[in-house]
Scaffold this motif. Sequence first.
Motif, mmCIF file in Angstrom:
data_model
loop_
_atom_site.group_PDB
_atom_site.id
_atom_site.type_symbol
_atom_site.label_atom_id
_atom_site.label_comp_id
_atom_site.label_asym_id
_atom_site.label_seq_id
_atom_site.Cartn_x
_atom_site.Cartn_y
_atom_site.Cartn_z
ATOM 1 N N ASP A 262 -22.623 -38.681 54.824
ATOM 2 C CA ASP A 262 -23.592 -37.539 54.836
ATOM 3 C C ASP A 262 -22.818 -36.455 55.874
ATOM 4 O O ASP A 262 -23.572 -35.334 56.087
ATOM 5 C CB ASP A 262 -25.038 -37.768 54.879
ATOM 6 N N ASN A 263 -21.799 -36.896 56.700
ATOM 7 C CA ASN A 263 -21.394 -36.120 57.714
ATOM 8 C C ASN A 263 -20.067 -35.507 57.297
ATOM 9 O O ASN A 263 -19.233 -34.559 57.710
ATOM 10 C CB ASN A 263 -21.146 -36.445 59.172
ATOM 11 N N THR A 264 -19.738 -35.835 56.086
ATOM 12 C CA THR A 264 -18.416 -35.235 55.433
ATOM 13 C C THR A 264 -18.747 -34.503 54.357
ATOM 14 O O THR A 264 -19.566 -34.589 53.551
ATOM 15 C CB THR A 264 -17.821 -36.366 54.877
ATOM 16 N N ILE A 265 -17.922 -33.449 54.094
ATOM 17 C CA ILE A 265 -17.996 -32.428 53.219
ATOM 18 C C ILE A 265 -16.537 -32.623 52.269
ATOM 19 O O ILE A 265 -15.518 -32.054 52.671
ATOM 20 C CB ILE A 265 -18.203 -30.869 53.611
ATOM 21 N N LEU A 266 -16.602 -32.909 51.164
ATOM 22 C CA LEU A 266 -15.401 -33.242 50.289
ATOM 23 C C LEU A 266 -15.582 -31.860 49.154
ATOM 24 O O LEU A 266 -16.394 -31.702 48.680
ATOM 25 C CB LEU A 266 -15.612 -34.252 49.479
ATOM 26 N N CYS A 267 -14.122 -31.313 49.172
ATOM 27 C CA CYS A 267 -14.091 -30.299 48.408
ATOM 28 C C CYS A 267 -13.019 -30.606 47.273
ATOM 29 O O CYS A 267 -11.696 -31.091 47.396
ATOM 30 C CB CYS A 267 -13.795 -29.046 49.161
ATOM 31 N N PHE A 268 -13.361 -30.445 46.152
ATOM 32 C CA PHE A 268 -12.430 -30.750 44.924
ATOM 33 C C PHE A 268 -12.127 -29.379 44.185
ATOM 34 O O PHE A 268 -12.879 -28.428 44.351
ATOM 35 C CB PHE A 268 -13.071 -31.840 44.062
ATOM 36 N N SER A 269 -11.274 -29.692 43.264
ATOM 37 C CA SER A 269 -10.922 -28.441 42.370
ATOM 38 C C SER A 269 -10.567 -29.087 41.020
ATOM 39 O O SER A 269 -9.788 -30.083 41.006
ATOM 40 C CB SER A 269 -9.817 -27.401 42.998
ATOM 41 N N LEU A 270 -10.680 -27.937 39.933
ATOM 42 C CA LEU A 270 -10.041 -28.322 38.776
ATOM 43 C C LEU A 270 -8.590 -27.753 38.532
ATOM 44 O O LEU A 270 -7.729 -27.781 37.638
ATOM 45 C CB LEU A 270 -10.986 -27.748 37.517
ATOM 46 N N SER A 271 -8.177 -26.780 39.603
ATOM 47 C CA SER A 271 -6.945 -26.223 39.497
ATOM 48 C C SER A 271 -5.940 -26.903 39.280
ATOM 49 O O SER A 271 -4.871 -26.677 38.649
ATOM 50 C CB SER A 271 -6.650 -25.196 40.674
ATOM 51 N N LYS A 272 -5.658 -27.942 40.240
ATOM 52 C CA LYS A 272 -4.417 -28.693 40.233
ATOM 53 C C LYS A 272 -4.248 -29.601 39.330
ATOM 54 O O LYS A 272 -3.097 -30.329 39.154
ATOM 55 C CB LYS A 272 -4.398 -29.431 41.664
ATOM 56 N N ILE A 273 -5.249 -30.191 38.471
ATOM 57 C CA ILE A 273 -5.258 -30.878 37.366
ATOM 58 C C ILE A 273 -4.517 -30.110 36.186
ATOM 59 O O ILE A 273 -4.351 -30.534 34.819
ATOM 60 C CB ILE A 273 -6.459 -31.573 36.915
ATOM 61 N N GLY A 274 -4.469 -28.723 36.283
ATOM 62 C CA GLY A 274 -3.881 -27.756 35.275
ATOM 63 C C GLY A 274 -4.736 -26.903 34.833
ATOM 64 O O GLY A 274 -4.379 -26.045 33.831
ATOM 65 N N LEU A 275 -5.926 -26.547 35.480
ATOM 66 C CA LEU A 275 -6.885 -25.493 34.989
ATOM 67 C C LEU A 275 -7.188 -24.512 36.128
ATOM 68 O O LEU A 275 -8.135 -24.227 36.493
ATOM 69 C CB LEU A 275 -8.234 -26.276 34.502
ATOM 70 N N PRO A 276 -6.162 -23.851 36.694
ATOM 71 C CA PRO A 276 -6.660 -22.912 37.714
ATOM 72 C C PRO A 276 -7.166 -21.610 37.178
ATOM 73 O O PRO A 276 -7.774 -21.018 38.030
ATOM 74 C CB PRO A 276 -4.997 -22.559 38.196
ATOM 75 N N GLY A 277 -7.053 -21.304 35.998
ATOM 76 C CA GLY A 277 -7.584 -20.124 35.408
ATOM 77 C C GLY A 277 -9.394 -20.066 35.401
ATOM 78 O O GLY A 277 -9.806 -18.932 35.100
ATOM 79 N N VAL A 278 -9.481 -21.370 35.317
ATOM 80 C CA VAL A 278 -11.130 -21.516 34.953
ATOM 81 C C VAL A 278 -11.933 -21.517 36.374
ATOM 82 O O VAL A 278 -13.102 -21.023 36.377
ATOM 83 C CB VAL A 278 -11.600 -22.876 34.186
ATOM 84 N N ARG A 279 -11.335 -21.358 37.489
ATOM 85 C CA ARG A 279 -11.819 -21.213 38.697
ATOM 86 C C ARG A 279 -13.065 -21.948 38.785
ATOM 87 O O ARG A 279 -14.116 -21.607 39.178
ATOM 88 C CB ARG A 279 -12.256 -19.785 39.028
ATOM 89 N N THR A 280 -12.893 -23.346 38.956
ATOM 90 C CA THR A 280 -13.838 -24.231 39.566
ATOM 91 C C THR A 280 -13.685 -25.191 40.393
ATOM 92 O O THR A 280 -12.762 -25.898 40.490
ATOM 93 C CB THR A 280 -14.066 -25.100 38.160
ATOM 94 N N GLY A 281 -14.564 -24.804 41.562
ATOM 95 C CA GLY A 281 -14.368 -25.609 42.718
ATOM 96 C C GLY A 281 -15.712 -26.747 42.832
ATOM 97 O O GLY A 281 -16.723 -26.280 42.084
ATOM 98 N N ILE A 282 -15.462 -27.660 43.471
ATOM 99 C CA ILE A 282 -16.619 -28.765 43.510
ATOM 100 C C ILE A 282 -17.058 -29.167 44.885
ATOM 101 O O ILE A 282 -15.771 -29.575 45.677
ATOM 102 C CB ILE A 282 -16.275 -29.942 42.874
ATOM 103 N N VAL A 283 -18.142 -29.209 45.473
ATOM 104 C CA VAL A 283 -18.439 -29.296 46.817
ATOM 105 C C VAL A 283 -19.317 -30.534 46.828
ATOM 106 O O VAL A 283 -20.530 -30.509 46.274
ATOM 107 C CB VAL A 283 -19.175 -28.233 47.640
ATOM 108 N N LEU A 284 -18.769 -31.608 47.671
ATOM 109 C CA LEU A 284 -19.807 -32.883 47.670
ATOM 110 C C LEU A 284 -20.369 -32.807 48.941
ATOM 111 O O LEU A 284 -19.290 -33.088 50.000
ATOM 112 C CB LEU A 284 -19.046 -34.045 47.109
ATOM 113 N N ALA A 285 -21.462 -32.803 49.518
ATOM 114 C CA ALA A 285 -22.137 -32.935 50.720
ATOM 115 C C ALA A 285 -23.615 -33.179 50.952
ATOM 116 O O ALA A 285 -24.174 -33.586 49.798
ATOM 117 C CB ALA A 285 -21.742 -31.523 51.362
ATOM 118 N N ALA A 286 -23.904 -33.273 52.123
ATOM 119 C CA ALA A 286 -25.338 -33.645 52.201
ATOM 120 C C ALA A 286 -26.054 -32.588 51.468
ATOM 121 O O ALA A 286 -25.676 -31.459 51.338
ATOM 122 C CB ALA A 286 -25.724 -33.542 53.663
ATOM 123 N N PRO A 287 -27.680 -32.758 51.294
ATOM 124 C CA PRO A 287 -28.184 -31.744 50.453
ATOM 125 C C PRO A 287 -28.522 -30.767 51.181
ATOM 126 O O PRO A 287 -28.591 -29.719 50.445
ATOM 127 C CB PRO A 287 -29.479 -32.599 50.224
#
Length: 440
Positions: A262-287
């Motif tokens: 819960d002290n870590t913030i992980l940031c993911f993206s759909l861009s580099k799986i091949g979908l940069p145009g859909v502009r979707t980021g994912i933030v995983l963190a404490a509430p």
Amino acid sequence: MKFSKFGQKFTQTTGISQLMDDLGDALKSDQPINMLGGGNPARIKAVNEVFLQTYQAFGNDGSTNGNGSANTALNSMGNYSNPQGDAAFIDALVDFFNRHYDWNLTADNIALTNGSQNAFFYLFNLFGGAFTDDQNQSVDKSILLPLAPEYIGYSDVHIDGQHFAAILPHIDEVTYNGEEGFFKYRVDFEALERLPALVEGRIGAICCSRPTNPTGNVLTDEEMSRLAEIAKRYDVPLIIDNAYGMPFPNIIYSDAHLNWDDNTILCFSLSKIGLPGVRTGIVLAAPEVIAAVSSMNAVVNLAPTRFGAAIATPLVKDDRIKQLSDEAIKPFYQQQANIAVRLLKEALGDYPLAIHKPEGAIFLWLWFKDLPITTVKLYERLKEKGTLIVPSKYFFPGVDVVNYPHAHQCIRMSIAADEQTLIDGIKVIGEVVRELYDAS
């Protein structure tokens, strides 16, 4: 027409704006361009087929009972989500991460953004800039980058000025596939622990990308563990930019593991799986972080885009996103890296070229020791010959590059292009660089 300070900051020429302009100009150019400079992912046939099948299923299923794909497509395009993001995708991600990592997440641990660049705009302004301390005194806090060089897109996201402190790397000579001529950056923990801003409480967060854009470096598990311990000791979050990392797109060739608390913030993206145009980021963190990101979404975007979530949700639910990453995406880029290394060695084998050991991401980082000109000037010469790369100067936020020659001797080269573009582009790089060294 006069702009505010905010407007002036965001309308000035920056490294990331130049990169995106060059990418756009290359795509619409009448002349052939060897595009080795952008961050666009490759179009991998096996991956594209899955995306297309998922997209086509939206229209082929005529269900209207709330569970069918056609209804999903209409919902994704015809309705806002709440500011946290598409609920079905968030639930699928929660199940996915708990299934693979046993992190005991809930929906309160994940928010979506319009791309990971959007996420870093939020996070760097949440944790960097003007603060008020316990004595109601103003204090300016920075984002600590423990291993420069770092991602070009970080540099200008603060709404007021730049708030970065960076640690220069140890540079070790290493081999790759048994060959000499490679190096690897490692975190200088001694310098990091002595950093006055950290000791004096003027650091708001620690951030690293893994694999690192631009170099392809993968911080070791030991380095990540030490960074996590330092972040906890100084009561600041550790932000990990996982755009190229585990579990998707998993463009990592070294032995590495993904951890979260819960002290870590992980940031993911759909861009580099091949979908940069859909502009979707994912933030995983404490509430509390997710609540803040969601509130910022409401003000800046109303809500994140839903189309990428609609495409990715079934792939996350049945683990196809992981399968594609492990069996198609990672092997493709590892092969591309080996091809590019071979071509570079052939073009510049007797010249002072060192290549950062390819450990992941979609780039090679090339170091031309004692280059007679800066790589900004090299960029211009290569651009004139129809080959685009990115010069190293822009990848050192928080570093006084005037007094750091290494920051002017490297380039980032994309390996996402097709093999013929790699052949043609590296041929031009070789010709221009050889001429420079021969003339000096």
